[in-house]
Design a protein around this motif. Structure first.
Motif, mmCIF file in Angstrom:
data_model
loop_
_atom_site.group_PDB
_atom_site.id
_atom_site.type_symbol
_atom_site.label_atom_id
_atom_site.label_comp_id
_atom_site.label_asym_id
_atom_site.label_seq_id
_atom_site.Cartn_x
_atom_site.Cartn_y
_atom_site.Cartn_z
ATOM 1 N N LEU A 30 5.387 11.421 -13.987
ATOM 2 C CA LEU A 30 4.366 12.155 -13.238
ATOM 3 C C LEU A 30 4.411 11.773 -11.764
ATOM 4 N N GLN A 31 4.490 10.478 -11.473
ATOM 5 C CA GLN A 31 4.503 10.029 -10.079
ATOM 6 C C GLN A 31 5.733 10.543 -9.343
ATOM 7 N N LEU A 32 6.877 10.542 -10.008
ATOM 8 C CA LEU A 32 8.102 11.065 -9.394
ATOM 9 C C LEU A 32 7.969 12.562 -9.099
ATOM 10 N N ARG A 33 7.494 13.296 -10.081
ATOM 11 C CA ARG A 33 7.402 14.749 -9.893
ATOM 12 C C ARG A 33 6.380 15.110 -8.818
ATOM 13 N N LYS A 34 5.289 14.368 -8.737
ATOM 14 C CA LYS A 34 4.268 14.658 -7.728
ATOM 15 C C LYS A 34 4.769 14.375 -6.316
ATOM 16 N N ARG A 35 5.811 13.575 -6.204
ATOM 17 C CA ARG A 35 6.435 13.319 -4.897
ATOM 18 C C ARG A 35 7.684 14.185 -4.691
ATOM 19 N N ARG A 36 7.951 15.091 -5.621
ATOM 20 C CA ARG A 36 9.127 15.972 -5.599
ATOM 21 C C ARG A 36 10.442 15.178 -5.591
ATOM 22 N N ILE A 37 10.426 14.063 -6.288
ATOM 23 C CA ILE A 37 11.651 13.275 -6.434
ATOM 24 C C ILE A 37 12.478 13.870 -7.565
ATOM 25 N N GLU A 38 13.750 14.124 -7.284
ATOM 26 C CA GLU A 38 14.662 14.693 -8.276
ATOM 27 C C GLU A 38 15.856 13.790 -8.560
ATOM 28 N N GLN A 39 16.073 12.813 -7.667
ATOM 29 C CA GLN A 39 17.202 11.895 -7.801
ATOM 30 C C GLN A 39 16.677 10.466 -7.791
ATOM 31 N N VAL A 40 17.142 9.668 -8.727
ATOM 32 C CA VAL A 40 16.627 8.311 -8.889
ATOM 33 C C VAL A 40 17.754 7.301 -8.767
ATOM 34 N N VAL A 41 17.536 6.290 -7.928
ATOM 35 C CA VAL A 41 18.395 5.112 -7.865
ATOM 36 C C VAL A 41 17.665 4.038 -8.674
ATOM 37 N N LEU A 42 18.244 3.637 -9.795
ATOM 38 C CA LEU A 42 17.548 2.841 -10.800
ATOM 39 C C LEU A 42 18.097 1.416 -10.850
ATOM 40 N N ALA A 43 17.176 0.445 -10.917
ATOM 41 C CA ALA A 43 17.559 -0.964 -11.023
ATOM 42 C C ALA A 43 16.420 -1.708 -11.710
ATOM 43 N N GLY A 44 16.592 -3.017 -11.895
ATOM 44 C CA GLY A 44 15.531 -3.836 -12.468
ATOM 45 C C GLY A 44 15.959 -4.544 -13.730
ATOM 46 N N MET A 45 14.985 -4.923 -14.517
ATOM 47 C CA MET A 45 15.220 -5.706 -15.730
ATOM 48 C C MET A 45 14.605 -4.995 -16.931
ATOM 49 N N SER A 46 15.162 -5.301 -18.129
ATOM 50 C CA SER A 46 16.490 -5.862 -18.266
ATOM 51 C C SER A 46 17.453 -4.748 -18.632
ATOM 52 N N ALA A 47 18.733 -4.984 -18.410
ATOM 53 C CA ALA A 47 19.718 -3.906 -18.380
ATOM 54 C C ALA A 47 19.751 -3.064 -19.645
ATOM 55 N N ASN A 48 19.895 -3.700 -20.807
ATOM 56 C CA ASN A 48 20.096 -2.943 -22.042
ATOM 57 C C ASN A 48 18.796 -2.557 -22.723
ATOM 58 N N LEU A 49 17.658 -2.921 -22.127
ATOM 59 C CA LEU A 49 16.368 -2.586 -22.729
ATOM 60 C C LEU A 49 15.618 -1.623 -21.810
ATOM 61 N N CYS A 50 14.828 -2.120 -20.882
ATOM 62 C CA CYS A 50 13.984 -1.244 -20.074
ATOM 63 C C CYS A 50 14.781 -0.364 -19.117
ATOM 64 N N VAL A 51 15.821 -0.917 -18.492
ATOM 65 C CA VAL A 51 16.597 -0.095 -17.560
ATOM 66 C C VAL A 51 17.287 1.039 -18.303
ATOM 67 N N GLY A 99 0.788 -1.224 0.000
ATOM 68 C CA GLY A 99 0.000 0.000 0.000
ATOM 69 C C GLY A 99 0.817 1.269 0.000
ATOM 70 N N GLN A 100 2.133 1.157 0.044
ATOM 71 C CA GLN A 100 3.025 2.311 0.040
ATOM 72 C C GLN A 100 3.805 2.442 -1.268
ATOM 73 N N THR A 101 4.175 1.317 -1.853
ATOM 74 C CA THR A 101 4.920 1.339 -3.109
ATOM 75 C C THR A 101 4.045 1.892 -4.223
ATOM 76 N N VAL A 102 4.624 2.764 -5.043
ATOM 77 C CA VAL A 102 3.915 3.306 -6.197
ATOM 78 C C VAL A 102 4.101 2.342 -7.359
ATOM 79 N N VAL A 103 3.035 1.669 -7.748
ATOM 80 C CA VAL A 103 3.070 0.790 -8.920
ATOM 81 C C VAL A 103 2.502 1.581 -10.091
ATOM 82 N N CYS A 104 3.368 1.942 -11.011
ATOM 83 C CA CYS A 104 2.964 2.781 -12.130
ATOM 84 C C CYS A 104 2.148 1.979 -13.140
ATOM 85 N N SER A 105 1.495 2.692 -14.028
ATOM 86 C CA SER A 105 0.851 2.028 -15.149
ATOM 87 C C SER A 105 1.940 1.357 -15.997
#
Length: 246
Positions: A165-186, A145-151
């Motif tokens: 939009l979700q990042l900006r609405k939370r005033r997030i300016e710095q992102v630590v990025l991870a996940g799958m897959s490296a050369n495509l979605c990440v 109930g706390q994690t933002v699951v985007c469309s």
């Protein structure tokens, strides 16, 4: 080389197939600012990260070597322990997506192998445990109930979903990025977030990619992460730096 030296201009890249002197590429670094940092994870789903997933035959070795499942899990746990906003950018395909009249190479493959398939945007029949579902151990951390699951994003980048939009609405300016897959979605998320004015660091061992004869998606991604991102961290270094925000 110790993690303490990862942000120096003399770093040797330790991700990928080899070790390369890294002095020629600047390392801007990222000085985290409490209240303005978010963790973004792309596609933490079974089709990428489970031995039963449809891509395991080409990504499984890299996922295993990097300990990607465990490292993504550690980032999820850190987000909860340190009260850092967590955003998940998932990938789903619905029946109407299979009616596209043209596709790129990997788009065609994803459609052909029914990757991330769901019966409809409002229909979760057969979802639990499917390739589109979260990896099981992540569920308590994503479904709290706390994690933002985007469309869902539909190709590779977040241009087609609401992550920015979700990042900006939370005033997030710095992102630590991870996940799958490296050369495509990440990598696609990295590029778009940079164009949108975010500072981005990639956690290099909390991702993985397809490795097939003649094509190493992970090696390609690591090179571009170094060329593009503010920094490239290990999960251990990310944990150390994020802990200082307490």
């Amino acid at each position: 080389m110790s993690e303490a030296n990862l942000n120096t201009t003399q770093q040797t890249i330790v991700y990928g197939s080899g070790r390369r002197p890294d002095a020629a590429v600047p390392r801007p670094g990222l000085k985290l600012r409490k209240g303005h940092v978010g963790i973004v994870v792309t596609d933490p789903q079974n089709d990428f990260l489970s031995p039963q997933g449809v891509t395991w035959g080409v990504v499984g070795q890299n996922v295993t070597e990097n300990r990607t499942v465990e490292n993504i899990g550690q980032l999820f746990s850190l987000a909860k322990e340190l009260d850092i906003p967590l955003f998940v950018s998932p990938h789903y395909y619905f029946p109407h997506d299979h009616k596209w009249e043209f596709e790129g190479a990997l788009e065609q493959l994803m459609h052909d192998i029914k990757m991330f398939d769901r019966p409809g945007p409002l229909d979760t029949a057969g979802f639990d445990g499917s390739g589109a579902d979260w990896v099981e151990q992540y569920k308590p951390l994503i479904n709290d109930g706390q994690t933002v699951v985007c469309s869902p994003h539909k190709v590779y980048g977040p241009q087609s979903n609401d992550l920015v939009l979700q990042l900006r609405k939370r005033r997030i300016e710095q992102v630590v990025l991870a996940g799958m897959s490296a050369n495509l979605c990440v990598e696609s998320h990295l590029r778009e977030l940079l164009e949108q004015g975010f500072e981005v660091v990639v956690v290099g061992d909390a991702t993985a990619a397809a490795q097939i004869p003649g094509y190493d998606g992970y090696e390609a991604a690591i090179i571009n992460f170094r060329f593009l991102a503010s920094d490239l961290w290990s999960t251990g270094e990310a944990a150390e730096r994020l802990a200082k925000l307490k």
